[in-house]
Design an enzyme around this catalytic site. Structure first.
Site, mmCIF file in Angstrom:
data_model
loop_
_atom_site.group_PDB
_atom_site.id
_atom_site.type_symbol
_atom_site.label_atom_id
_atom_site.label_comp_id
_atom_site.label_asym_id
_atom_site.label_seq_id
_atom_site.Cartn_x
_atom_site.Cartn_y
_atom_site.Cartn_z
ATOM 1 C CG HIS A 14 -6.402 0.687 4.092
ATOM 2 N ND1 HIS A 14 -5.358 -0.050 4.585
ATOM 3 C CD2 HIS A 14 -7.380 0.569 5.016
ATOM 4 C CE1 HIS A 14 -5.666 -0.585 5.743
ATOM 5 N NE2 HIS A 14 -6.908 -0.211 6.035
ATOM 6 C CD GLU A 65 -3.057 -0.939 2.223
ATOM 7 O OE1 GLU A 65 -3.993 -1.728 2.212
ATOM 8 O OE2 GLU A 65 -2.934 -0.050 3.103
#
Length: 385
Positions: free
Chosen positions: A334, A315
């Site tokens: 996210h 991420e």
């Protein structure tokens, strides 16, 4: 005086602050499990409902830190060898990161951080820190437990409904001017009566189960520590001792466990093969719980009807990440735990932890993951080294 290094996601592309569509948010004083929401003193350096999770928001930490003689450095630059994160890490006393834009504190980086005393997650989930290395090096690891649990639970319920009702493809057809009802409903079902199973029934998993009960689902769960009999009776839960037992019995699999070596790739070729044809999967926990290549094979075989996730690895995800383009996906960046409502709580909790730590008071055990060379508090219940 302490040096605090804070890694947050970038500001909105249109500039900061954004226009807010609401003037206020509900004031949540106590969580569903009875634990009080954070209450730092003195008052917060922001107004609840503001975007404080990005760089310019600074989690509202600067007023208190600078008033007490501490230094605060905030950046989103974290991944390259010459990033601002790498430049400031060697002499930082405290590193703050978020699950949504994680600064990975590997063993190598922890060894570089000679002054580091506290690795703090503004939110829930500390797998961006090598917990075994932190324990060995005497670094305390803490997170704002419970602060965004309901935020994530709501997101997971939304994803389950979206997949089963085929909402996202139907919305895309409507947006593109199509009025073909048959195409929209060819993959749409009612969620009522479906078997819903969660792997992990802690704060978030249990909150999801409570909400899915209202939709008339048949509820299943699996986790290391079995829930109290009265909770099982109240929700009509079926307990499974293994992942394999649960995935074979349900129509929807929800992942809600922390990431550590034992749980990495827990959904793999073997577990996918045990699922019913057309199983739905929701993952708002951690991306590495799922074997990426095995998921692709399970979709092609028909065992997995659709996958929705709010978590990726790494991420931020690269542009060519296969989860961006796989069929019938409901992926989001996210975001599940960083709503404006959640930010008010995890920013407040971050300040509360900092105040206790920097002023020599014990950190609330509910927030502690690693301390004194081992797992403590919530960490002892949730992680393995």
């Amino acid at each position: 005086m302490a040096k605090i290094l804070c890694i947050l996601y970038p500001d909105p592309q249109a500039g900061y602050p954004p226009p807010y569509i609401r003037d206020s948010i509900p004031d949540i004083k106590v969580y569903e499990d009875g634990h009080p929401a954070p209450h730092p003193q003195p008052p917060l350096g922001f107004t609840p409902g503001e975007l404080v999770g990005c760089v310019s928001g600074e989690l509202g930490l600067r007023p208190w830190l600078e008033a007490n003689g501490h230094e605060l450095y905030v950046t989103s630059d974290k991944d390259s060898p010459d990033s601002l994160f790498e430049q400031h890490l060697p002499d930082a006393d405290v590193v703050i990161s978020q699950p949504f834009w994680p600064a990975y504190l590997t063993e190598e980086r922890l060894k570089k951080a000679k002054n580091l005393k506290l690795a703090l997650t503004a939110g829930v989930g500390s797998d961006n820190v090598d917990l075994a290395a932190a324990a060995k090096l005497g670094v305390t690891v803490a997170e704002v437990t419970g602060s965004n649990s309901i935020s994530v639970a709501e997101h997971a319920v939304m994803m389950a409904l979206s997949l089963v009702r085929n909402y996202l493809p139907a919305h895309a057809l409507a947006r593109n001017g199509v009025w073909n009802i048959a195409d929209c409903v060819a993959r749409g079902y009612d969620i009522e009566g479906m078997a819903f199973g969660t792997i992990g029934a802690g704060r978030i998993g249990l909150a999801i189960l409570k909400r899915m009960k209202a939709f008339g689902c048949v509820l299943h769960y699996m986790q290391r520590h079995r829930l109290a009999p009265e909770v099982e009776r109240e929700l009509g839960l079926t307990y499974h001792p293994t992942v394999e037992s649960l995935v074979a019995a349900v129509d929807i699999v929800n992942l809600q466990v922390p990431l550590y070596p034992e749980t990495r790739n827990m959904l793999n070729d073997r577990t996918f093969s045990l699922m019913k044809k057309g199983t739905y999967i929701v993952n708002c926990a951690r991306g590495e719980l799922v074997d990426m290549a095995a998921l692709e094979r399970a979709q092609k075989s028909g065992h997995v009807a659709a996958y929705a996730g709010d978590v990726w690895y790494p991420e931020p995800a690269p542009m060519d990440h296969p989860w961006r383009t796989m069929p019938f996906n409901g992926m989001t960046p996210h975001i599940s735990g960083t709503t404006l409502s959640a930010q008010a709580r995890y920013a407040a909790g971050t300040l509360e932890i900092l105040q206790d730590f920097l002023e020599g008071r014990p950190i609330d055990p509910d927030y502690v993951i690693v301390q004194g060379g081992g797992l403590k508090g919530t960490g002892a219940k949730s992680y393995e080294l």
